[in-house]
Design a protein around this motif. Sequence first.
Motif, mmCIF file in Angstrom:
data_model
loop_
_atom_site.group_PDB
_atom_site.id
_atom_site.type_symbol
_atom_site.label_atom_id
_atom_site.label_comp_id
_atom_site.label_asym_id
_atom_site.label_seq_id
_atom_site.Cartn_x
_atom_site.Cartn_y
_atom_site.Cartn_z
ATOM 1 N N UNK A 22 0.829 -1.216 0.000
ATOM 2 C CA UNK A 22 0.000 0.000 0.000
ATOM 3 C C UNK A 22 0.858 1.260 0.000
ATOM 4 N N UNK A 23 2.183 1.095 -0.016
ATOM 5 C CA UNK A 23 3.061 2.270 0.020
ATOM 6 C C UNK A 23 2.837 3.224 -1.160
ATOM 7 N N UNK A 24 2.628 2.736 -2.406
ATOM 8 C CA UNK A 24 2.354 3.692 -3.488
ATOM 9 C C UNK A 24 1.113 4.536 -3.223
ATOM 10 N N UNK A 25 0.117 3.938 -2.596
ATOM 11 C CA UNK A 25 -1.109 4.682 -2.296
ATOM 12 C C UNK A 25 -0.849 5.780 -1.265
ATOM 13 N N UNK A 26 -0.114 5.452 -0.204
ATOM 14 C CA UNK A 26 0.085 6.458 0.840
ATOM 15 C C UNK A 26 1.058 7.550 0.401
ATOM 16 N N UNK A 27 2.140 7.182 -0.307
ATOM 17 C CA UNK A 27 3.060 8.216 -0.789
ATOM 18 C C UNK A 27 2.395 9.063 -1.881
ATOM 19 N N UNK A 28 1.578 8.412 -2.711
ATOM 20 C CA UNK A 28 0.858 9.159 -3.744
ATOM 21 C C UNK A 28 -0.090 10.182 -3.139
ATOM 22 N N UNK A 35 1.262 18.897 -3.613
ATOM 23 C CA UNK A 35 1.502 19.413 -4.963
ATOM 24 C C UNK A 35 2.942 19.243 -5.413
ATOM 25 N N UNK A 36 3.546 18.116 -5.052
ATOM 26 C CA UNK A 36 4.962 17.882 -5.350
ATOM 27 C C UNK A 36 5.127 17.309 -6.753
ATOM 28 N N UNK A 37 6.107 17.802 -7.455
ATOM 29 C CA UNK A 37 6.465 17.297 -8.781
ATOM 30 C C UNK A 37 7.247 16.002 -8.577
ATOM 31 N N UNK A 38 6.525 14.893 -8.453
ATOM 32 C CA UNK A 38 7.192 13.634 -8.155
ATOM 33 C C UNK A 38 6.242 12.465 -8.279
ATOM 34 N N UNK A 39 6.807 11.265 -8.138
ATOM 35 C CA UNK A 39 6.018 10.039 -8.223
ATOM 36 C C UNK A 39 6.662 8.959 -7.361
ATOM 37 N N UNK A 40 5.841 7.987 -6.971
ATOM 38 C CA UNK A 40 6.290 6.850 -6.160
ATOM 39 C C UNK A 40 5.693 5.602 -6.791
ATOM 40 N N UNK A 41 6.546 4.669 -7.204
ATOM 41 C CA UNK A 41 6.079 3.563 -8.041
ATOM 42 C C UNK A 41 6.489 2.205 -7.471
ATOM 43 N N UNK A 42 5.689 1.141 -7.742
ATOM 44 C CA UNK A 42 6.078 -0.219 -7.346
ATOM 45 C C UNK A 42 7.142 -0.760 -8.301
ATOM 46 N N UNK A 43 8.131 -1.461 -7.729
ATOM 47 C CA UNK A 43 9.263 -1.962 -8.511
ATOM 48 C C UNK A 43 9.521 -3.435 -8.167
ATOM 49 N N UNK A 44 8.837 -4.365 -8.836
ATOM 50 C CA UNK A 44 9.098 -5.789 -8.574
ATOM 51 C C UNK A 44 10.470 -6.186 -9.118
ATOM 52 N N UNK A 45 11.362 -6.614 -8.231
ATOM 53 C CA UNK A 45 12.729 -6.974 -8.631
ATOM 54 C C UNK A 45 13.052 -8.361 -8.085
#
Length: 279
Positions: A22-28, A35-45
């Motif tokens: 759920x981290x992408x949801x909370x950081x998003x 209003x930050x120019x940024x993104x937080x994405x899931x990274x399956x590695x």
Amino acid sequence: MTILTGKARIAGITGWPVGHSRSPRLHGYWLERHGIDGAYVPLPIEPANFETAIRGLMAAGFAGVNVTIPHKLAAFALCDTVDDFGRRIGAINTLVFENGRISGRNTDVWGFLSNLRANGVDPAAGPALILGAGGASRAIAAALLELGVRVTIANRTRARADALAAELPGLRVIDWDTRDHALPDNTLLVNTTSLGMAGQPPLQIDLDRAAPGLTVNDIVYVPLETPLLAAARTRGIRRVEGLGMLLHQAVPAFHAWFGVEPVVDDAMRRFVAADLLPA
């Protein structure tokens, strides 16, 4: 809706798998709120590709990543610097990339302590019984020992608990089958096992043995009210749910990557919790 530009700050979470996070949801939520120019994405590695991928993300200009199972130990090995708790615990959950160097941090400790305090519980108030001996247990035990708390641990596999105690001086170990008998001697009970998680059997412990003033903290947050927390509620025992730990541990990471220290409030909690409720 925030529109990304070529100057956007990018961070994310890596694990294998990582789709449950759920981290992408909370950081998003925080990115949108501020209003930050940024993104937080899931990274399956995949584990075999971990080092190559992390160094590639840094080279690509990422600000950093959160690290979850099974990468926390591998991430520790990649760090140029590690904070005090991360070094003591031997595992980290946050990487910050800066000037070609990797800084490792363990924010689970911050999340655990902040969640208790936000619910009116003083982590240093009395003895604690921790169930489980995994990475979260290690962080929580180290945090409480640092505060001078007497900490006892019980794990289904005794050898794993003994190994953790060998690394954390002062940690007491008892057999799993004696966990009920230890309740009267503790004012904080923390479940760090997967018992009670959706799809797992419930944790069995006799809360009728609880000492007056016991607080029950379950770090499991799917479901929001685990069988352990439900049992505590029916007995009038103070309880602290696990979602708060997830939310609070994200605060220092977000600040490191995006330069804003966000607030964990009711609106934010409701937004993340809505994704956990059954359809």
